[in-house]
Design an enzyme around this catalytic site. Structure first.
Site, PDB file in Angstrom:
ATOM      1  N   GLU A 280      -1.736   6.299  -8.597  1.00  0.00           N
ATOM      2  CA  GLU A 280      -2.708   7.282  -8.085  1.00  0.00           C
ATOM      3  C   GLU A 280      -2.585   8.609  -8.815  1.00  0.00           C
ATOM      4  OE1 GLU A 280      -3.080   7.466  -3.804  1.00  0.00           O
ATOM      5  OE2 GLU A 280      -3.766   9.546  -3.831  1.00  0.00           O
TER       6      GLU A 280
ATOM      7  N   ASP B 177       0.847  -1.193   0.000  1.00  0.00           N
ATOM      8  CA  ASP B 177       0.000   0.000   0.000  1.00  0.00           C
ATOM      9  C   ASP B 177       0.889   1.252   0.000  1.00  0.00           C
ATOM     10  OD1 ASP B 177      -2.454   1.329   0.199  1.00  0.00           O
ATOM     11  OD2 ASP B 177      -2.395   1.373   2.384  1.00  0.00           O
TER      12      ASP B 177
ATOM     13  N   ALA C 127     -11.355   5.175   2.962  1.00  0.00           N
ATOM     14  CA  ALA C 127     -12.792   4.904   2.962  1.00  0.00           C
ATOM     15  C   ALA C 127     -13.343   4.476   4.318  1.00  0.00           C
ATOM     16  CB  ALA C 127     -13.100   3.842   1.905  1.00  0.00           C
TER      17      ALA C 127
HETATM   18  O1  G3H Z   1      -3.118   4.841   3.800  1.00  0.00           O
HETATM   19  C1  G3H Z   1      -2.239   4.534   4.589  1.00  0.00           C
HETATM   20  C2  G3H Z   1      -2.401   3.633   5.725  1.00  0.00           C
HETATM   21  O2  G3H Z   1      -3.366   4.073   6.609  1.00  0.00           O
HETATM   22  C3  G3H Z   1      -1.073   3.238   6.317  1.00  0.00           C
HETATM   23  O3  G3H Z   1      -0.702   3.861   7.489  1.00  0.00           O
HETATM   24  O4  G3H Z   1       1.844   3.924   7.305  1.00  0.00           O
HETATM   25  O5  G3H Z   1       0.687   4.172   9.519  1.00  0.00           O
HETATM   26  O6  G3H Z   1       0.712   1.965   8.348  1.00  0.00           O
HETATM   27  P1  G3H Z   1       0.721   3.469   8.211  1.00  0.00           P
HETATM   28  P1  13P Z   2      -8.601   5.050   6.065  1.00  0.00           P
HETATM   29  O1  13P Z   2      -7.627   5.878   6.842  1.00  0.00           O
HETATM   30  O2  13P Z   2      -9.831   5.823   5.731  1.00  0.00           O
HETATM   31  O3  13P Z   2      -8.917   3.745   6.700  1.00  0.00           O
HETATM   32  O4  13P Z   2      -7.906   4.712   4.646  1.00  0.00           O
HETATM   33  C1  13P Z   2      -6.939   3.697   4.560  1.00  0.00           C
HETATM   34  C2  13P Z   2      -6.229   3.665   3.257  1.00  0.00           C
HETATM   35  O5  13P Z   2      -6.585   4.310   2.294  1.00  0.00           O
HETATM   36  C3  13P Z   2      -5.067   2.788   3.166  1.00  0.00           C
HETATM   37  O6  13P Z   2      -4.420   2.913   1.947  1.00  0.00           O
HETATM   38 ZN    ZN Z   3      -4.488   4.895   1.145  1.00  0.00          ZN
END
Ligand code: G3H
Ligand code: 13P
Ligand code: ZN
Length: 315
Positions: free
Chosen positions: A139, A87, A218
Site C-alpha cells: 500500500e 489483510d 469500499a
Molecule cells: O481493514 C481492516 C478490516 O476492516 C479488519 O478489521 O482488524 O477488526 O478485523 P479487524
Molecule cells: P470497509 O471498512 O469500508 O468495509 O473496508 C474494509 C477493508 O478495506 C478491509 O481491508
Molecule cells: Zn483495508
C-alpha cells in the site's frame, strides 16, 4: 500446508482476467464459520471468483488451525477461483506465518512507515512469497479510519502517483492498494464533492499500466441496515458510505481489480441478529439467530458481487 493442497489459487490470473474483462474481485472480510459460509455461498451462487480476507485480528480470533480446517472442509478446487488473503499484514513475520498456514495471497501494509522501510519490508515479503507462488499486495497512501483493532489511523493521505510509481519500480509488488477517497469503518469522511479521486487513479494507472490496483475501505454503509440496527436497539450515528455507482465505475472501467468490504458485512450481520432477537425474545438458540446473521451477510454479498464488483458469471 501449501495453499494448492486446499484447492485455493493465488490472485495473479484472477487479476489479469478482472482487468481484461472489466470487473473487480470481491475481497470480503470474514471471522467465523457463519461469515465464511455466507461469502462462499454468495460466490458459489453467482459463479464469482472470491478473495477471502482475514485480518490479523480475525486470524487471532479464529486461530490458524480452525480457519484452515474450515477452508479444508469445503473441498475446493482451483476452478472455483478462491484465494485466501491476509489483510493488512503488519509485519514480515505475520506474512510469513500466513503463507506457512496456507494463505495464497498476503498484504504487507507498511504504508504508515517511511518509504524506504515500506520498500524494504515489501521486498522481504515478496522474496519469501515467490518461493511459494503466493501473491503480494502493498500500500502507498493512508486511508482514514480503523485499519485494525490496534492502529487507529487518523491521518489521511491520497496516494501520490509519482511515489506509487517509484514504489512499484523498487519492489515489483504484485498489486498495489491506493488511497483515492475511500476509508475504513462505518464513519467515512467524504471527499470534497463526495466523489472518488478518479483523476489520481488515472494518473497512477497511466504510470503503472501493468500493476493491478486495489481499493480498501469500499463499504457503502447501506442506510436501511443502519436504520434497522438503530430500530432494534443499536446506536450507530448516521454516516455515509462510498457511493455504489462510483465503485461500480472503478470496478468496470479502471485497473482496480480488487475491492475490499468488511463494514457492510458487519452491518448486515448485526442488523439481522438484532432484528431476529428483538422479534423472537424467547429464542435463546444461537443457531437460529446466527443463521439470520449469516443469511443477511450472504444477501449483502450477492448485491455487492452483482451491482458493484460485476464479478458474477465470471467462472
Ligand atoms: O481493514 C481492516 C478490516 O476492516 C479488519 O478489521 O482488524 O477488526 O478485523 P479487524
Ligand atoms: P470497509 O471498512 O469500508 O468495509 O473496508 C474494509 C477493508 O478495506 C478491509 O481491508
Ligand atoms: Zn483495508
Amino acid at each position: 500446508m501449501n495453499y494448492t493442497d486446499l484447492g485455493l489459487v493465488n490472485t495473479q490470473k484472477m487479476f489479469d482476467n478482472a482487468i481484461k474483462h472489466g470487473y473487480a474481485i470481491p475481497a470480503f472480510n470474514v471471522y467465523n464459520m457463519e461469515t465464511i459460509s455466507a461469502v462462499m455461498t454468495a460466490a458459489n451462487y453467482c459463479h464469482s471468483p472470491l478473495i477471502i480476507a482475514i485480518s490479523e485480528s480475525a486470524l487471532k480470533y479464529m486461530g490458524g488451525d480452525m480457519l484452515i480446517g474450515m477452508i479444508k472442509s469445503y473441498k475446493l478446487n482451483p476452478g472455483q477461483n478462491i484465494a485466501l488473503h491476509l489483510d493488512h499484514g503488519s509485519s514480515v513475520d505475520a506474512c510469513i506465518h500466513a503463507i506457512k498456514l496456507g494463505f495464497s495471497s498476503v498484504m504487507i501494509d507498511c504504508s504508515k512507515l517511511p518509504f524506504d522501510e515500506n520498500v524494504e519490508n515489501t521486498k522481504r515479503v515478496l522474496d519469501f512469497a515467490k518461493k511459494y507462488d503466493v501473491s503480494t499486495e502493498s500500500e502507498i497512501g493512508i486511508l482514514f479510519g480503523t485499519e485494525d483493532e490496534n492502529t487507529n489511523s487518523v491521518l489521511s493521505e491520497f496516494t501520490d502517483p509519482e511515489i506509487a510509481q517509484q514504489f512499484v519500480n523498487a519492489t515489483n509488488t504484485d498489486s498495489l492498494a491506493i488511497a483515492i477517497g475511500t476509508s475504513h469503518g462505518v464513519y467515512k469522511p467524504q471527499t470534497e464533492n463526495g466523489k472518488l479521486r478518479f483523476d489520481i487513479l488515472a494518473d497512477i494507472q497511466g504510470r503503472l499500466p501493468d500493476t493491478p490496483l486495489v481499493l480498501h475501505g469500499a463499504s457503502t454503509v447501506p442506510q436501511h441496515l443502519v436504520k434497522a440496527i438503530n430500530k432494534f436497539g443499536g446506536d450507530i450515528t448516521q454516516s455515509n458510505g462510498i457511493d455504489a455507482k462510483q465503485l461500480s465505475i472503478a470496478a468496470t472501467q479502471t485497473n482496480i481489480c480488487k475491492i475490499n468490504m468488511d463494514t457492510d458485512l458487519r452491518l448486515s450481520f448485526t442488523a439481522g441478529v438484532r432484528q431476529y432477537l428483538s422479534e423472537h425474545p424467547a429464542d435463546m438458540n444461537p443457531r437460529t439467530y446466527l443463521s439470520t446473521g449469516r443469511d443477511a451477510v450472504c444477501n449483502n454479498c450477492l448485491y455487492a458481487i452483482r451491482e458493484i464488483m460485476h464479478s458474477d458469471d465470471k467462472i
